[in-house]
Design an enzyme around this catalytic site. Structure first.
Site, mmCIF file in Angstrom:
data_model
loop_
_atom_site.group_PDB
_atom_site.id
_atom_site.type_symbol
_atom_site.label_atom_id
_atom_site.label_comp_id
_atom_site.label_asym_id
_atom_site.label_seq_id
_atom_site.Cartn_x
_atom_site.Cartn_y
_atom_site.Cartn_z
ATOM 1 N N ASP A 36 -31.709 33.987 2.166
ATOM 2 C CA ASP A 36 -30.991 34.789 1.549
ATOM 3 C C ASP A 36 -30.780 36.200 1.747
ATOM 4 O O ASP A 36 -32.025 36.766 2.424
ATOM 5 C CB ASP A 36 -31.415 34.603 0.140
ATOM 6 C CG ASP A 36 -30.274 34.762 -1.019
ATOM 7 O OD1 ASP A 36 -29.979 33.703 -1.621
ATOM 8 O OD2 ASP A 36 -29.592 35.907 -1.047
ATOM 9 N N ASN A 88 -25.450 26.387 1.933
ATOM 10 C CA ASN A 88 -24.995 26.671 0.182
ATOM 11 C C ASN A 88 -24.425 27.994 -0.045
ATOM 12 O O ASN A 88 -23.635 28.413 -0.843
ATOM 13 C CB ASN A 88 -26.013 26.369 -0.471
ATOM 14 C CG ASN A 88 -26.136 26.847 -1.947
ATOM 15 O OD1 ASN A 88 -25.321 26.495 -2.630
ATOM 16 N ND2 ASN A 88 -26.912 28.017 -2.143
ATOM 17 N N SER A 140 -16.079 23.115 -2.076
ATOM 18 C CA SER A 140 -15.458 23.356 -3.564
ATOM 19 C C SER A 140 -14.592 22.365 -3.841
ATOM 20 O O SER A 140 -13.876 22.170 -2.628
ATOM 21 C CB SER A 140 -14.948 24.558 -3.658
ATOM 22 O OG SER A 140 -14.256 24.980 -4.909
ATOM 23 N N TYR A 153 -10.845 32.626 -0.851
ATOM 24 C CA TYR A 153 -12.050 31.722 -0.997
ATOM 25 C C TYR A 153 -11.448 30.394 -0.812
ATOM 26 O O TYR A 153 -12.322 29.673 -0.036
ATOM 27 C CB TYR A 153 -12.397 32.028 -2.574
ATOM 28 C CG TYR A 153 -13.339 31.081 -2.969
ATOM 29 C CD1 TYR A 153 -14.744 31.319 -2.672
ATOM 30 C CD2 TYR A 153 -13.118 30.164 -3.972
ATOM 31 C CE1 TYR A 153 -15.806 30.594 -3.188
ATOM 32 C CE2 TYR A 153 -14.391 29.121 -4.044
ATOM 33 C CZ TYR A 153 -15.428 29.190 -3.844
ATOM 34 O OH TYR A 153 -16.589 28.506 -4.276
ATOM 35 N N VAL A 186 -19.697 25.599 -11.815
ATOM 36 C CA VAL A 186 -20.826 25.288 -11.808
ATOM 37 C C VAL A 186 -21.545 26.488 -12.806
ATOM 38 O O VAL A 186 -21.172 27.690 -12.439
ATOM 39 C CB VAL A 186 -21.777 25.266 -10.575
ATOM 40 C CG1 VAL A 186 -23.131 24.764 -10.725
ATOM 41 C CG2 VAL A 186 -20.785 24.106 -9.827
#
Ligand code: NAD
Length: 253
Positions: A36, A88, A140, A153, A186
């Protein structure tokens, strides 16, 4: 133990879904490489893993191609192989094309798409040599059915879904399965900060969103982590090139 000693790289491991993935896989015995850009949040994820979990934190920016490649190489150097890659990490870029700056466009492509390309390429090199591996990309439902007001996006997630299918076809014979999970809404920082930025109370906004979902609520990160665990596991041994929609039956088209 579904993932006993499986070397598993998770990007965006400090975020909402990433943390749930890390905990889910650690609970099944995986050895984790947690990546990350946010050192604090990924350290918090690590602190929440079951006692005795073996893990390494790799801090860095996925916009940097060299980092994407070295992340995978570091996992292999340290643990000898890579069994599972979970792409992810992601950012959401809001606004119509007229509201999307050149910087927004470049950043969205870098994080949501190019990083997936580079980590997959590095991982597939190693996995081909091993003749085994599983990759799960987080796309998605909007990457399958375009929604309003987020073209950068949505395009990036559609490209991830397409890349997933391409890689699955090209590398199935190398013993590598590539799949994508496609969540709808989510309950994570990504969703909640979006509400906060637009001046809504995140709790109230989530309550209202819950009413729009036939299953009665939006997803929790654990709902998505369970699907990712399935796709990465031997239980999904005949699943390759899938884009698994996880929407609670909410129609997004
Ligand atoms: P999040 O914002 O909680 O977590 C994203 C993580 O990615 C953060 O920890 C962040 O630091 C990391 N990250 C972002 N840019 C990075 C960079 N350049 N380099 C390294 N790390 C970086 O988001 P989330 O909701 O957990 O989302 C995870 C994935 O799920 C994303 O790909 C997102 O697009 C996808 N998704 C989310 C939703 C939702 O409603 N939350 C819906 C569909 C798909």
């Amino acid at each position: 133990m579904m993932f006993a000693d499986k070397i598993t790289v998770v990007t965006g491991a400090g975020g909402g879904i990433g943390r749930a993935i890390a905990r889910r896989f650690a609970g099944e015995g995986a050895i984790l490489v947690l990546a990350d850009a946010n050192a604090k949040s990924v350290a918090e994820t690590a602190a929440m893993l079951p006692a005795g979990t073996t893990y390494t934190i790799v801090e860095g920016n996925l916009c940097d191609k060299a980092f994407c490649q070295s992340l995978i190489d570091q996992a292999v150097e340290r643990y000898g192989r890579i069994d599972i890659l979970i792409n992810n990490a992601g950012i959401i870029t809001r606004g119509t094309i007229l509201e999307t700056t050149d910087e927004d466009w470049a950043l969205t492509l870098d994080v949501n798409l190019s990083a997936v390309f580079y980590t997959c390429r590095s991982a597939i090199r190693h996995m081909t040599a091993q003749q085994s591996g599983a990759i799960v990309n987080v796309a998605s439902t909007w990457g399958i059915y375009a929604g309003p007001g987020h073209p950068a996006y949505i395009m990036s997630k559609a490209a991830v879904a397409s890349l997933t299918k391409c890689l699955a076809r090209d590398h199935a014979r190398d013993g590598i399965r590539v799949n994508a999970v496609c969540p709808n809404e989510v309950n994570t920082p990504m969703l909640r900060t979006g509400f906060a930025k637009r001046g809504f109370d995140p709790d109230k906004a989530v309550e209202q969103l819950n009413e729009t979902v036939p299953l009665g609520r939006i997803a929790e990160p654990e709902d998505i982590a369970d699907c990712i665990a399935f796709l990465a596991s031997d239980q999904a041994r005949y699943v390759a090139g899938a884009t698994l929609e996880v929407s609670g039956a909410k129609a997004v088209y």
